[in-house]
Write a protein that holds these residues in place. Structure first.
Motif, mmCIF file in Angstrom:
data_model
loop_
_atom_site.group_PDB
_atom_site.id
_atom_site.type_symbol
_atom_site.label_atom_id
_atom_site.label_comp_id
_atom_site.label_asym_id
_atom_site.label_seq_id
_atom_site.Cartn_x
_atom_site.Cartn_y
_atom_site.Cartn_z
ATOM 1 N N GLN A 125 43.398 24.841 53.092
ATOM 2 C CA GLN A 125 44.801 24.882 52.700
ATOM 3 C C GLN A 125 44.944 25.218 51.212
ATOM 4 N N ARG A 126 44.197 26.280 50.842
ATOM 5 C CA ARG A 126 44.274 26.819 49.488
ATOM 6 C C ARG A 126 44.715 28.278 49.561
ATOM 7 N N LEU A 127 45.403 28.705 48.519
ATOM 8 C CA LEU A 127 45.723 30.115 48.337
ATOM 9 C C LEU A 127 44.896 30.607 47.162
ATOM 10 N N ASN A 128 44.182 31.716 47.355
ATOM 11 C CA ASN A 128 43.202 32.163 46.372
ATOM 12 C C ASN A 128 43.413 33.621 45.990
ATOM 13 N N ILE A 129 42.984 33.959 44.780
ATOM 14 C CA ILE A 129 42.908 35.349 44.330
ATOM 15 C C ILE A 129 41.463 35.631 43.957
ATOM 16 N N ALA A 130 40.903 36.712 44.505
ATOM 17 C CA ALA A 130 39.539 37.122 44.198
ATOM 18 C C ALA A 130 39.571 38.446 43.440
#
Length: 355
Positions: A125-130
Protein backbone atom coordinates in the motif's frame (compact mmCIF):
# COMPACT_ATOMS: atom_id res chain seq x y z
CA UNK A 1 7.32 -42.51 -13.27
CA UNK A 2 9.42 -42.27 -16.43
CA UNK A 3 7.81 -40.69 -19.48
CA UNK A 4 8.78 -39.11 -22.80
CA UNK A 5 8.32 -35.51 -21.53
CA UNK A 6 6.09 -34.55 -24.45
CA UNK A 7 4.69 -31.47 -22.72
CA UNK A 8 8.18 -30.24 -21.87
CA UNK A 9 9.32 -30.13 -25.46
CA UNK A 10 9.60 -26.71 -27.15
CA UNK A 11 6.76 -26.00 -29.58
CA UNK A 12 5.22 -23.14 -31.52
CA UNK A 13 1.71 -22.03 -30.56
CA UNK A 14 -0.67 -19.23 -31.49
CA UNK A 15 -1.10 -16.61 -28.76
CA UNK A 16 -3.82 -14.65 -30.56
CA UNK A 17 -6.43 -15.77 -28.01
CA UNK A 18 -4.29 -14.91 -24.97
CA UNK A 19 -3.83 -11.13 -25.29
CA UNK A 20 -3.83 -9.44 -21.90
CA UNK A 21 -2.47 -5.91 -22.42
CA UNK A 22 -2.31 -3.64 -25.44
CA UNK A 23 -1.31 -0.12 -26.43
CA UNK A 24 -0.04 2.11 -29.23
CA UNK A 25 3.32 3.71 -29.89
CA UNK A 26 3.18 7.49 -29.34
CA UNK A 27 2.69 8.19 -33.06
CA UNK A 28 0.71 5.05 -33.85
CA UNK A 29 3.24 3.30 -36.12
CA UNK A 30 3.11 0.07 -34.10
CA UNK A 31 0.82 -1.58 -31.56
CA UNK A 32 1.95 -3.24 -28.36
CA UNK A 33 0.48 -6.55 -27.17
CA UNK A 34 1.25 -8.79 -24.20
CA UNK A 35 0.19 -12.40 -24.73
CA UNK A 36 1.10 -15.60 -22.87
CA UNK A 37 3.85 -13.80 -20.97
CA UNK A 38 5.60 -12.32 -24.04
CA UNK A 39 5.72 -8.73 -25.31
CA UNK A 40 5.01 -8.21 -29.02
CA UNK A 41 4.93 -5.16 -31.26
CA UNK A 42 2.82 -5.23 -34.43
CA UNK A 43 3.09 -2.81 -37.38
CA UNK A 44 0.13 -0.65 -38.32
CA UNK A 45 0.45 -1.68 -41.98
CA UNK A 46 3.79 -3.10 -43.13
CA UNK A 47 6.54 -5.14 -41.51
CA UNK A 48 6.93 -8.15 -39.23
CA UNK A 49 5.47 -8.88 -35.82
CA UNK A 50 8.28 -8.73 -33.25
CA UNK A 51 8.54 -10.70 -30.04
CA UNK A 52 10.82 -8.28 -28.19
CA UNK A 53 11.26 -10.31 -24.97
CA UNK A 54 11.62 -13.94 -26.17
CA UNK A 55 11.69 -15.29 -22.61
CA UNK A 56 9.75 -18.57 -22.49
CA UNK A 57 11.02 -19.22 -18.95
CA UNK A 58 9.68 -15.89 -17.63
CA UNK A 59 6.35 -14.08 -17.74
CA UNK A 60 5.98 -10.44 -18.77
CA UNK A 61 2.89 -8.34 -17.99
CA UNK A 62 1.72 -4.70 -17.90
CA UNK A 63 3.91 -3.44 -20.75
CA UNK A 64 3.78 0.26 -21.65
CA UNK A 65 5.52 2.43 -24.25
CA UNK A 66 7.70 5.38 -23.21
CA UNK A 67 6.49 8.85 -24.31
CA UNK A 68 9.24 9.20 -26.94
CA UNK A 69 8.60 5.69 -28.29
CA UNK A 70 12.15 4.42 -27.75
CA UNK A 71 11.59 2.17 -24.73
CA UNK A 72 9.07 -0.28 -23.32
CA UNK A 73 8.65 -0.87 -19.58
CA UNK A 74 7.05 -4.01 -18.18
CA UNK A 75 6.86 -6.31 -15.17
CA UNK A 76 8.75 -9.61 -15.44
CA UNK A 77 9.42 -12.50 -13.05
CA UNK A 78 12.71 -13.36 -14.75
CA UNK A 79 14.56 -12.92 -11.42
CA UNK A 80 12.07 -15.13 -9.59
CA UNK A 81 9.89 -12.23 -8.42
CA UNK A 82 8.11 -9.54 -10.42
CA UNK A 83 10.36 -6.54 -11.06
CA UNK A 84 10.14 -3.56 -13.40
CA UNK A 85 12.29 -3.90 -16.51
CA UNK A 86 12.96 -1.51 -19.40
CA UNK A 87 14.24 -2.37 -22.86
CA UNK A 88 14.49 -0.81 -26.36
CA UNK A 89 11.23 -0.96 -28.31
CA UNK A 90 12.77 -3.02 -31.14
CA UNK A 91 13.98 -5.74 -28.75
CA UNK A 92 17.65 -5.00 -29.32
CA UNK A 93 20.29 -4.82 -26.62
CA UNK A 94 20.05 -6.01 -23.03
CA UNK A 95 17.01 -5.20 -20.88
CA UNK A 96 17.61 -3.05 -17.81
CA UNK A 97 16.22 -4.14 -14.45
CA UNK A 98 14.89 -1.05 -12.68
CA UNK A 99 13.76 -2.46 -9.30
CA UNK A 100 15.52 -5.06 -7.18
CA UNK A 101 13.31 -5.72 -4.15
CA UNK A 102 10.56 -7.79 -5.75
CA UNK A 103 9.22 -9.27 -2.52
CA UNK A 104 5.77 -7.78 -3.09
CA UNK A 105 3.27 -7.50 -5.94
CA UNK A 106 3.43 -4.35 -8.04
CA UNK A 107 0.75 -2.59 -10.05
CA UNK A 108 1.26 -1.37 -13.65
CA UNK A 109 4.01 1.25 -14.09
CA UNK A 110 3.16 4.61 -15.70
CA UNK A 111 5.79 6.67 -17.53
CA UNK A 112 6.24 10.34 -16.68
CA UNK A 113 5.64 12.52 -19.78
CA UNK A 114 9.33 13.50 -19.84
CA UNK A 115 10.27 9.81 -20.02
CA UNK A 116 12.53 9.88 -16.95
CA UNK A 117 10.50 8.16 -14.24
CA UNK A 118 8.00 5.34 -13.65
CA UNK A 119 5.10 5.60 -11.21
CA UNK A 120 3.65 2.45 -9.63
CA UNK A 121 1.78 1.14 -6.59
CA UNK A 122 2.47 -2.05 -4.64
CA UNK A 123 0.76 -4.43 -2.21
CA UNK A 124 2.45 -2.80 0.76
CA UNK A 125 0.00 0.00 0.00
CA UNK A 126 2.72 2.37 -1.15
CA UNK A 127 2.88 4.66 -4.15
CA UNK A 128 6.38 4.83 -5.62
CA UNK A 129 8.41 6.65 -8.26
CA UNK A 130 11.37 4.86 -9.84
CA UNK A 131 14.09 6.62 -11.81
CA UNK A 132 14.63 4.04 -14.54
CA UNK A 133 18.21 5.16 -15.19
CA UNK A 134 19.49 4.98 -11.60
CA UNK A 135 16.95 2.64 -10.01
CA UNK A 136 16.36 5.14 -7.19
CA UNK A 137 12.94 4.65 -5.57
CA UNK A 138 10.99 7.51 -3.98
CA UNK A 139 7.99 6.64 -1.80
CA UNK A 140 5.28 9.15 -2.66
CA UNK A 141 2.71 8.10 -0.05
CA UNK A 142 1.48 5.18 2.04
CA UNK A 143 -2.07 4.14 2.88
CA UNK A 144 -3.71 2.22 5.71
CA UNK A 145 -6.89 1.47 3.78
CA UNK A 146 -6.28 0.79 0.07
CA UNK A 147 -3.81 -0.26 -2.59
CA UNK A 148 -2.75 2.53 -4.90
CA UNK A 149 -4.19 1.55 -8.29
CA UNK A 150 -5.29 4.96 -9.63
CA UNK A 151 -2.40 7.31 -10.30
CA UNK A 152 -1.09 9.55 -13.07
CA UNK A 153 1.20 12.42 -14.02
CA UNK A 154 0.68 16.07 -14.84
CA UNK A 155 1.70 16.94 -18.43
CA UNK A 156 4.90 18.65 -17.22
CA UNK A 157 5.94 15.66 -15.02
CA UNK A 158 6.02 17.89 -11.91
CA UNK A 159 2.91 16.54 -10.16
CA UNK A 160 1.27 13.20 -9.47
CA UNK A 161 -2.45 12.77 -8.80
CA UNK A 162 -3.72 9.64 -7.03
CA UNK A 163 -6.64 8.23 -5.06
CA UNK A 164 -6.23 7.48 -1.35
CA UNK A 165 -9.01 6.23 0.92
CA UNK A 166 -9.82 7.96 4.19
CA UNK A 167 -10.86 6.37 7.50
CA UNK A 168 -14.50 5.96 6.46
CA UNK A 169 -13.63 4.35 3.12
CA UNK A 170 -14.22 7.32 0.85
CA UNK A 171 -11.68 7.91 -1.88
CA UNK A 172 -9.97 11.30 -1.87
CA UNK A 173 -7.74 12.87 -4.49
CA UNK A 174 -4.22 13.76 -3.45
CA UNK A 175 -1.49 15.60 -5.37
CA UNK A 176 2.24 15.03 -4.91
CA UNK A 177 4.73 17.71 -5.92
CA UNK A 178 7.94 16.24 -7.35
CA UNK A 179 9.76 19.56 -6.89
CA UNK A 180 8.99 19.97 -3.19
CA UNK A 181 8.49 16.27 -2.28
CA UNK A 182 5.18 17.08 -0.53
CA UNK A 183 1.65 15.67 -0.72
CA UNK A 184 -1.66 17.46 -0.33
CA UNK A 185 -5.29 16.33 -0.21
CA UNK A 186 -7.36 18.29 -2.75
CA UNK A 187 -10.89 16.91 -2.34
CA UNK A 188 -13.13 16.79 0.73
CA UNK A 189 -13.41 13.89 3.17
CA UNK A 190 -17.19 14.21 2.73
CA UNK A 191 -17.19 13.11 -0.93
CA UNK A 192 -16.17 9.87 -2.64
CA UNK A 193 -13.75 10.78 -5.43
CA UNK A 194 -11.69 8.71 -7.87
CA UNK A 195 -9.92 8.46 -11.22
CA UNK A 196 -8.17 11.84 -11.20
CA UNK A 197 -6.46 12.84 -14.48
CA UNK A 198 -4.73 16.04 -15.53
CA UNK A 199 -5.82 17.96 -18.60
CA UNK A 200 -2.95 17.60 -21.19
CA UNK A 201 -2.91 21.40 -21.45
CA UNK A 202 -2.40 21.81 -17.70
CA UNK A 203 -5.58 23.77 -17.00
CA UNK A 204 -7.95 21.34 -15.30
CA UNK A 205 -8.01 18.30 -13.06
CA UNK A 206 -10.78 15.91 -14.16
CA UNK A 207 -12.17 13.27 -11.82
CA UNK A 208 -15.19 11.13 -10.99
CA UNK A 209 -17.12 11.89 -7.82
CA UNK A 210 -20.15 10.53 -6.00
CA UNK A 211 -21.51 13.63 -4.31
CA UNK A 212 -25.12 13.88 -5.55
CA UNK A 213 -27.69 13.00 -2.87
CA UNK A 214 -30.80 12.62 -5.05
CA UNK A 215 -32.66 10.24 -2.78
CA UNK A 216 -35.25 7.79 -4.10
CA UNK A 217 -37.63 5.66 -2.07
CA UNK A 218 -37.00 1.95 -2.48
CA UNK A 219 -39.82 -0.16 -3.92
CA UNK A 220 -38.58 -3.22 -1.98
CA UNK A 221 -37.52 -1.93 1.43
CA UNK A 222 -38.94 0.81 3.60
CA UNK A 223 -35.91 2.98 3.08
CA UNK A 224 -34.33 5.66 0.92
CA UNK A 225 -31.55 4.86 -1.54
CA UNK A 226 -29.09 6.78 -3.66
CA UNK A 227 -28.72 5.88 -7.34
CA UNK A 228 -26.74 7.34 -10.25
CA UNK A 229 -24.72 9.56 -7.95
CA UNK A 230 -21.54 9.75 -10.04
CA UNK A 231 -20.67 12.61 -12.38
CA UNK A 232 -17.52 13.82 -14.15
CA UNK A 233 -16.08 16.94 -12.53
CA UNK A 234 -13.43 19.45 -13.52
CA UNK A 235 -11.39 21.59 -11.13
CA UNK A 236 -9.71 24.77 -12.36
CA UNK A 237 -6.09 24.39 -11.28
CA UNK A 238 -5.72 28.14 -10.88
CA UNK A 239 -7.96 31.20 -11.02
CA UNK A 240 -6.62 32.29 -14.43
CA UNK A 241 -7.95 29.16 -16.15
CA UNK A 242 -11.20 29.66 -18.14
CA UNK A 243 -14.16 28.56 -16.02
CA UNK A 244 -16.43 25.81 -17.35
CA UNK A 245 -20.24 25.75 -17.30
CA UNK A 246 -20.60 29.23 -15.81
CA UNK A 247 -24.09 30.61 -15.36
CA UNK A 248 -24.95 32.46 -18.58
CA UNK A 249 -25.22 36.22 -18.47
CA UNK A 250 -25.19 38.61 -21.43
CA UNK A 251 -22.87 41.50 -20.62
CA UNK A 252 -21.86 44.67 -22.43
CA UNK A 253 -18.60 44.23 -24.32
CA UNK A 254 -15.83 46.78 -23.84
CA UNK A 255 -14.16 45.52 -27.02
CA UNK A 256 -10.74 45.27 -25.44
CA UNK A 257 -10.31 41.83 -23.92
CA UNK A 258 -9.98 38.59 -25.83
CA UNK A 259 -12.49 35.89 -25.03
CA UNK A 260 -11.49 32.74 -23.17
CA UNK A 261 -11.32 30.43 -26.18
CA UNK A 262 -9.06 32.94 -27.96
CA UNK A 263 -6.78 33.04 -24.92
CA UNK A 264 -6.64 29.24 -24.95
CA UNK A 265 -5.67 29.27 -28.63
CA UNK A 266 -2.99 31.88 -28.01
CA UNK A 267 -1.45 29.76 -25.24
CA UNK A 268 -1.56 26.51 -27.23
CA UNK A 269 2.00 26.84 -28.58
CA UNK A 270 3.61 27.58 -25.21
CA UNK A 271 5.26 24.72 -23.26
CA UNK A 272 2.85 23.32 -20.69
CA UNK A 273 3.72 24.20 -17.12
CA UNK A 274 1.12 23.34 -14.52
CA UNK A 275 0.37 25.92 -11.84
CA UNK A 276 -1.81 24.79 -8.93
CA UNK A 277 -3.45 27.24 -6.55
CA UNK A 278 -4.56 25.02 -3.68
CA UNK A 279 -6.39 27.84 -1.92
CA UNK A 280 -9.96 27.86 -3.21
CA UNK A 281 -9.45 24.80 -5.41
CA UNK A 282 -12.56 23.12 -3.99
CA UNK A 283 -14.69 26.12 -4.92
CA UNK A 284 -13.50 25.94 -8.53
CA UNK A 285 -14.96 22.45 -9.11
CA UNK A 286 -17.88 22.06 -11.54
CA UNK A 287 -19.84 19.04 -12.77
CA UNK A 288 -19.68 18.45 -16.52
CA UNK A 289 -23.08 16.70 -16.70
CA UNK A 290 -26.51 17.92 -15.63
CA UNK A 291 -27.37 14.65 -13.89
CA UNK A 292 -25.59 11.69 -12.35
CA UNK A 293 -25.09 8.27 -13.86
CA UNK A 294 -22.75 5.30 -14.06
CA UNK A 295 -19.46 6.72 -15.31
CA UNK A 296 -16.00 5.15 -15.34
CA UNK A 297 -12.66 4.81 -17.17
CA UNK A 298 -12.03 8.54 -17.26
CA UNK A 299 -9.09 9.75 -19.32
CA UNK A 300 -8.00 13.14 -20.64
CA UNK A 301 -7.42 14.21 -24.24
CA UNK A 302 -6.56 17.54 -25.86
CA UNK A 303 -10.22 17.88 -26.85
CA UNK A 304 -11.58 17.18 -23.36
CA UNK A 305 -12.28 14.32 -20.93
CA UNK A 306 -13.21 10.94 -22.42
CA UNK A 307 -15.23 8.44 -20.38
CA UNK A 308 -17.57 5.43 -20.45
CA UNK A 309 -21.21 5.63 -19.38
CA UNK A 310 -23.67 2.84 -18.62
CA UNK A 311 -23.12 -0.83 -17.97
CA UNK A 312 -22.90 -4.05 -19.98
CA UNK A 313 -24.37 -3.90 -23.46
CA UNK A 314 -25.62 -0.36 -22.78
CA UNK A 315 -22.09 1.06 -22.36
CA UNK A 316 -21.38 4.16 -24.48
CA UNK A 317 -18.24 6.26 -25.00
CA UNK A 318 -18.49 10.02 -24.44
CA UNK A 319 -16.27 13.04 -25.05
CA UNK A 320 -16.86 16.36 -23.31
CA UNK A 321 -16.05 18.91 -26.03
CA UNK A 322 -13.91 21.43 -24.18
CA UNK A 323 -13.58 23.89 -27.07
CA UNK A 324 -17.34 23.93 -27.66
CA UNK A 325 -17.99 24.49 -23.96
CA UNK A 326 -15.67 27.50 -23.94
CA UNK A 327 -17.23 28.92 -27.13
CA UNK A 328 -20.70 28.74 -25.61
CA UNK A 329 -19.49 30.98 -22.80
CA UNK A 330 -18.35 33.78 -25.11
CA UNK A 331 -20.22 37.09 -24.92
CA UNK A 332 -23.41 37.10 -26.99
CA UNK A 333 -22.07 39.58 -29.59
CA UNK A 334 -19.10 37.32 -30.32
CA UNK A 335 -21.31 34.23 -30.71
CA UNK A 336 -23.61 36.10 -33.13
CA UNK A 337 -20.62 37.37 -35.12
CA UNK A 338 -19.23 33.85 -35.47
CA UNK A 339 -22.64 32.55 -36.58
CA UNK A 340 -22.87 35.25 -39.26
CA UNK A 341 -19.36 34.43 -40.48
CA UNK A 342 -20.14 30.73 -40.68
CA UNK A 343 -23.30 31.47 -42.69
CA UNK A 344 -21.35 33.61 -45.15
CA UNK A 345 -18.65 30.98 -45.49
CA UNK A 346 -21.22 28.28 -46.26
CA UNK A 347 -22.71 30.45 -49.01
CA UNK A 348 -19.29 31.61 -50.28
CA UNK A 349 -16.70 28.84 -49.62
CA UNK A 350 -13.84 30.89 -51.06
CA UNK A 351 -14.44 33.85 -48.74
CA UNK A 352 -11.96 34.34 -45.87
CA UNK A 353 -13.24 36.18 -42.82
CA UNK A 354 -11.37 37.44 -39.78
CA UNK A 355 -13.27 37.09 -36.54
Amino acid sequence: VPDDGLWKRPKRISVAGDIGDFGLSPKGERALFVARGEVFTVPAEQGPVRNITRSPAAREINATWSPDGSLIAYLSDESGEYEIWVRPEDGSGTPRRVTTDGSIWRFPPVWSPDGRKLLFGDKRQRLNIADFRTGRITIVDESRHNDFTEYGWSPDSRYVVYTKNNDVGYGNLWIYSVDSDTTRQVTSDMTDDANGVFDPNGRYLYFLSSRDQDLEFSSVEFNYMVTDSIRVYAAQLNADVPALRRPKSDEVSTGGAADESEKAEQDADEPVRVRIEYTGLGSRVVALQDSGGTYRSLTATDKGPLYLAGEGADTTLHLFDLAAALRRQQPLHRRRLRMRHRGLQRRHPGLLLAE
